[in-house]
Design a protein around this motif. Structure first.
Motif, PDB file in Angstrom:
ATOM      1  N   MET A   1      -0.646   8.779  13.607  1.00  0.00           N
ATOM      2  CA  MET A   1       0.090   8.475  12.382  1.00  0.00           C
ATOM      3  C   MET A   1       1.401   7.794  12.755  1.00  0.00           C
ATOM      4  SD  MET A   1      -0.121  11.988  10.142  1.00  0.00           S
ATOM      5  CE  MET A   1      -1.520  12.334   9.076  1.00  0.00           C
ATOM      6  N   HIS A   2       1.948   7.017  11.819  1.00  0.00           N
ATOM      7  CA  HIS A   2       3.301   6.505  12.021  1.00  0.00           C
ATOM      8  C   HIS A   2       4.100   6.666  10.733  1.00  0.00           C
ATOM      9  CE1 HIS A   2       1.523   2.907  10.163  1.00  0.00           C
ATOM     10  NE2 HIS A   2       2.753   2.472   9.928  1.00  0.00           N
ATOM     11  N   VAL A   3       5.361   7.027  10.907  1.00  0.00           N
ATOM     12  CA  VAL A   3       6.219   7.279   9.745  1.00  0.00           C
ATOM     13  C   VAL A   3       6.619   5.980   9.076  1.00  0.00           C
ATOM     14  CG1 VAL A   3       8.439   8.214   9.000  1.00  0.00           C
ATOM     15  CG2 VAL A   3       7.054   9.466  10.661  1.00  0.00           C
ATOM     16  N   GLY A   4       6.834   4.940   9.866  1.00  0.00           N
ATOM     17  CA  GLY A   4       7.237   3.663   9.290  1.00  0.00           C
ATOM     18  C   GLY A   4       8.614   3.256   9.758  1.00  0.00           C
ATOM     19  N   THR A   5       9.105   2.157   9.231  1.00  0.00           N
ATOM     20  CA  THR A   5      10.400   1.632   9.636  1.00  0.00           C
ATOM     21  C   THR A   5      11.103   1.062   8.416  1.00  0.00           C
ATOM     22  OG1 THR A   5      11.497   0.138  11.195  1.00  0.00           O
ATOM     23  CG2 THR A   5       9.472  -0.666  10.167  1.00  0.00           C
TER      24      THR A   5
ATOM     25  N   HIS B   1       5.684   5.287   3.181  1.00  0.00           N
ATOM     26  CA  HIS B   1       5.420   4.407   2.043  1.00  0.00           C
ATOM     27  C   HIS B   1       5.379   5.271   0.785  1.00  0.00           C
ATOM     28  CE1 HIS B   1       3.282   1.814  -0.772  1.00  0.00           C
ATOM     29  NE2 HIS B   1       3.548   0.794   0.036  1.00  0.00           N
ATOM     30  N   PRO B   2       6.060   4.876  -0.291  1.00  0.00           N
ATOM     31  CA  PRO B   2       6.149   5.733  -1.480  1.00  0.00           C
ATOM     32  C   PRO B   2       4.806   6.247  -1.986  1.00  0.00           C
ATOM     33  CG  PRO B   2       7.662   3.900  -1.683  1.00  0.00           C
ATOM     34  CD  PRO B   2       6.865   3.645  -0.437  1.00  0.00           C
ATOM     35  N   ASP B   3       3.793   5.408  -1.980  1.00  0.00           N
ATOM     36  CA  ASP B   3       2.476   5.855  -2.445  1.00  0.00           C
ATOM     37  C   ASP B   3       1.912   6.945  -1.540  1.00  0.00           C
ATOM     38  OD1 ASP B   3       2.647   4.015  -4.470  1.00  0.00           O
ATOM     39  OD2 ASP B   3       1.367   2.520  -3.492  1.00  0.00           O
ATOM     40  N   ASN B   4       2.140   6.802  -0.241  1.00  0.00           N
ATOM     41  CA  ASN B   4       1.627   7.790   0.705  1.00  0.00           C
ATOM     42  C   ASN B   4       2.420   9.088   0.642  1.00  0.00           C
ATOM     43  OD1 ASN B   4      -0.251   5.879   1.537  1.00  0.00           O
ATOM     44  ND2 ASN B   4       1.092   5.091   3.153  1.00  0.00           N
ATOM     45  N   VAL B   5       3.723   8.988   0.439  1.00  0.00           N
ATOM     46  CA  VAL B   5       4.540  10.195   0.275  1.00  0.00           C
ATOM     47  C   VAL B   5       4.015  11.018  -0.891  1.00  0.00           C
ATOM     48  CG1 VAL B   5       6.817  11.061  -0.375  1.00  0.00           C
ATOM     49  CG2 VAL B   5       6.619   9.242   1.329  1.00  0.00           C
ATOM     50  N   THR B   6       3.764  10.354  -2.014  1.00  0.00           N
ATOM     51  CA  THR B   6       3.261  11.061  -3.194  1.00  0.00           C
ATOM     52  C   THR B   6       1.897  11.685  -2.930  1.00  0.00           C
ATOM     53  OG1 THR B   6       4.481   9.592  -4.679  1.00  0.00           O
ATOM     54  CG2 THR B   6       2.635  10.813  -5.624  1.00  0.00           C
ATOM     55  N   ALA B   7       1.009  10.924  -2.288  1.00  0.00           N
ATOM     56  CA  ALA B   7      -0.337  11.428  -2.027  1.00  0.00           C
ATOM     57  C   ALA B   7      -0.312  12.626  -1.081  1.00  0.00           C
ATOM     58  CB  ALA B   7      -1.207  10.314  -1.446  1.00  0.00           C
ATOM     59  N   VAL B   8       0.480  12.524  -0.016  1.00  0.00           N
ATOM     60  CA  VAL B   8       0.552  13.632   0.938  1.00  0.00           C
ATOM     61  C   VAL B   8       1.153  14.866   0.280  1.00  0.00           C
ATOM     62  CG1 VAL B   8       1.627  14.451   3.070  1.00  0.00           C
ATOM     63  CG2 VAL B   8       0.625  12.165   2.976  1.00  0.00           C
ATOM     64  N   ARG B   9       2.232  14.684  -0.461  1.00  0.00           N
ATOM     65  CA  ARG B   9       2.864  15.838  -1.106  1.00  0.00           C
ATOM     66  C   ARG B   9       1.972  16.451  -2.177  1.00  0.00           C
ATOM     67  NH1 ARG B   9       9.170  13.644  -1.307  1.00  0.00           N
ATOM     68  NH2 ARG B   9       9.689  14.426   0.795  1.00  0.00           N
ATOM     69  N   ARG B  10       1.178  15.633  -2.837  1.00  0.00           N
ATOM     70  CA  ARG B  10       0.241  16.186  -3.822  1.00  0.00           C
ATOM     71  C   ARG B  10      -0.756  17.112  -3.138  1.00  0.00           C
ATOM     72  NH1 ARG B  10      -1.329  11.652  -6.064  1.00  0.00           N
ATOM     73  NH2 ARG B  10       0.263  11.748  -7.708  1.00  0.00           N
ATOM     74  N   HIS B  11      -1.222  16.699  -1.949  1.00  0.00           N
ATOM     75  CA  HIS B  11      -2.133  17.564  -1.200  1.00  0.00           C
ATOM     76  C   HIS B  11      -1.410  18.826  -0.736  1.00  0.00           C
ATOM     77  CE1 HIS B  11      -5.276  18.770   1.667  1.00  0.00           C
ATOM     78  NE2 HIS B  11      -4.277  19.034   2.488  1.00  0.00           N
TER      79      HIS B  11
ATOM     80  N   VAL C   1       2.174  11.356  16.532  1.00  0.00           N
ATOM     81  CA  VAL C   1       2.977  10.890  15.404  1.00  0.00           C
ATOM     82  C   VAL C   1       4.102  10.005  15.921  1.00  0.00           C
ATOM     83  CG1 VAL C   1       4.351  11.532  13.403  1.00  0.00           C
ATOM     84  CG2 VAL C   1       2.481  13.022  14.144  1.00  0.00           C
ATOM     85  N   ASP C   2       4.136   8.777  15.442  1.00  0.00           N
ATOM     86  CA  ASP C   2       5.209   7.851  15.785  1.00  0.00           C
ATOM     87  C   ASP C   2       6.298   7.991  14.726  1.00  0.00           C
ATOM     88  OD1 ASP C   2       6.869   5.716  16.359  1.00  0.00           O
ATOM     89  OD2 ASP C   2       5.222   4.367  16.871  1.00  0.00           O
ATOM     90  N   ALA C   3       7.393   8.660  15.095  1.00  0.00           N
ATOM     91  CA  ALA C   3       8.492   8.901  14.159  1.00  0.00           C
ATOM     92  C   ALA C   3       9.742   8.143  14.552  1.00  0.00           C
ATOM     93  CB  ALA C   3       8.787  10.401  14.070  1.00  0.00           C
ATOM     94  N   ASP C   4       9.596   7.122  15.384  1.00  0.00           N
ATOM     95  CA  ASP C   4      10.730   6.302  15.792  1.00  0.00           C
ATOM     96  C   ASP C   4      10.832   5.115  14.844  1.00  0.00           C
ATOM     97  OD1 ASP C   4      12.728   4.903  17.025  1.00  0.00           O
ATOM     98  OD2 ASP C   4      11.793   4.873  19.005  1.00  0.00           O
ATOM     99  N   VAL C   5      12.036   4.793  14.415  1.00  0.00           N
ATOM    100  CA  VAL C   5      12.245   3.672  13.505  1.00  0.00           C
ATOM    101  C   VAL C   5      11.762   2.364  14.126  1.00  0.00           C
ATOM    102  CG1 VAL C   5      14.599   3.241  14.302  1.00  0.00           C
ATOM    103  CG2 VAL C   5      13.949   2.599  11.969  1.00  0.00           C
TER     104      VAL C   5
ATOM    105  N   ALA D   1       1.824  -0.563   4.971  1.00  0.00           N
ATOM    106  CA  ALA D   1       1.165   0.102   3.846  1.00  0.00           C
ATOM    107  C   ALA D   1       0.566   1.441   4.241  1.00  0.00           C
ATOM    108  CB  ALA D   1       0.075  -0.807   3.276  1.00  0.00           C
ATOM    109  N   ALA D   2       0.330   1.634   5.544  1.00  0.00           N
ATOM    110  CA  ALA D   2      -0.245   2.889   6.027  1.00  0.00           C
ATOM    111  C   ALA D   2       0.816   3.883   6.495  1.00  0.00           C
ATOM    112  CB  ALA D   2      -1.221   2.611   7.172  1.00  0.00           C
ATOM    113  N   ALA D   3       2.087   3.468   6.476  1.00  0.00           N
ATOM    114  CA  ALA D   3       3.157   4.344   6.954  1.00  0.00           C
ATOM    115  C   ALA D   3       3.259   5.589   6.084  1.00  0.00           C
ATOM    116  CB  ALA D   3       4.485   3.596   6.950  1.00  0.00           C
ATOM    117  N   LEU D   4       3.516   6.722   6.708  1.00  0.00           N
ATOM    118  CA  LEU D   4       3.676   7.965   5.953  1.00  0.00           C
ATOM    119  C   LEU D   4       4.784   7.854   4.924  1.00  0.00           C
ATOM    120  CD1 LEU D   4       3.350  10.819   8.614  1.00  0.00           C
ATOM    121  CD2 LEU D   4       1.841  10.406   6.667  1.00  0.00           C
TER     122      LEU D   4
END
Length: 313
Positions: free
Chosen positions: A130-134, A70-80, A46-50, A65-68
């Motif tokens: 995975m990468h968290v994003g920046t 990203h608002p769409d991905n946050v929603t999808a992951v939390r839904r799971h 997991v790449d969690a560095d800015v 767009a693949a960053a964890l």
């Protein structure tokens, strides 16, 4: 020829790499992932560095767009993660420290896991990145990377690796992990220190905060970019302790990076420190982790309650 040797522990492990920016923590994290892959372990990196360095070091393009985060991905992951858990109250009620509960959706390191399938890049069937994003342009003046990391906290709280699995996380530089629950999410925290005053200062401060947070025993100091014994003596003196492991300045590794190649353990003159780090890690007792995360969750819940009572600004 480099030999991976054996990792002596067979329980699931979560390890974080941190240190001052430029200390080589991302490179060391990438080398450690390579070591674990060579030993046949199943790994989630997991790449969690800015600054998003680990993913490219492993050959993965860090698409925003693949960053964890990203608002769409946050929603999808939390839904799971929500699953059928009745205690959370919905996806929008997740906070950074929301724990798993009855009916929660869990995440494994199996190649068919839905979260990995959707939000990770597979290097092979046993290794995912995975990468968290920046920061993005829309975050200018209104963004906080701590908010980006909350989805990582959720993911780690709901992660259930199998025995022998490893999670390797390249953390933000410095001591930012203490602004959230991430310091309590790992079984080991490797603080990478180069022989400079600035890097030593960050390492000492990290150690102080780890002691205050009750995780001092999880911290391992690793010297990096060491040229000679004078550097080793400097680290020993300024840290007030013997570095657990020392990586000398590596011409082969530097040449590989200059050529644009991903770092590999075979690029090291001596890869033994990677094995020693792996052998040092011990799983945090479940009861201890649960107690620490519960205390942090209650603290966050109290802050959320106070903010709600103040009303909109």
């Amino acid at each position: 020829m480099w030999s991976a040797g054996a990792v002596t522990s067979f329980l699931e492990m979560k390890i974080a790499f941190t240190g001052k920016g430029g200390s080589g923590k991302s490179t060391l994290a990438a080398l450690f992932v390579g070591y674990l892959r060579a030993t046949g372990r199943r790994v989630l990196a997991v790449d969690a560095d800015v600054n998003v360095h680990l993913a490219p070091l492993l050959g993965v393009v860090a698409d925003s767009a693949a960053a964890l985060s990203h608002p769409d991905n946050v929603t999808a992951v939390r839904r799971h993660l929500l699953g059928t858990n009745p205690l959370v109250g919905g996806v929008d009620r997740f906070v950074a420290t929301t724990p798993a509960g009855p009916g929660s959706g869990l995440v494994t390191l199996e190649s068919g896991d839905p979260v990995l399938a959707r939000h990770a890049v597979a290097l092979d069937e046993r290794t995912h990145v995975m990468h968290v994003g920046t920061y993005e342009p829309e975050d200018i003046g209104a963004g906080c990377y701590h908010g980006h990391l909350s989805i990582l906290e959720n993911l780690l709280s709901h992660l259930r690796p199998a025995d022998g699995d490893w999670v390797v996380c390249d953390m933000v530089a410095g001591t930012d992990a203490f602004a959230n629950s991430l310091h309590a999410q790992f079984d080991a925290i490797v603080v990478v220190v180069e022989p400079t005053p600035e890097s030593v200062t960050v390492a000492c401060r990290y150690r102080e905060l780890a002691a205050a947070a009750g995780v001092a025993d999880l911290v391992t100091l690793v010297g990096n970019k060491v040229v000679d014994d004078v550097d080793v003596d400097y680290l020993r003196r300024e840290l007030g302790a013997e570095p657990f492991a020392v990586l000398r300045a590596q011409a082969g590794l530097r040449r590989a990076r200059q050529a644009g190649d991903c770092p590999r353990p075979a690029d090291l003159d001596d890869p033994a420190p990677l094995r020693r780090i792996a052998e040092r890690v011990r799983p945090m007792p479940a009861e201890r982790r649960a107690a620490q995360l519960r205390a942090l969750h209650l603290k966050v819940a109290e802050q959320e309650r106070a903010r709600s009572q103040l009303g909109p600004a």
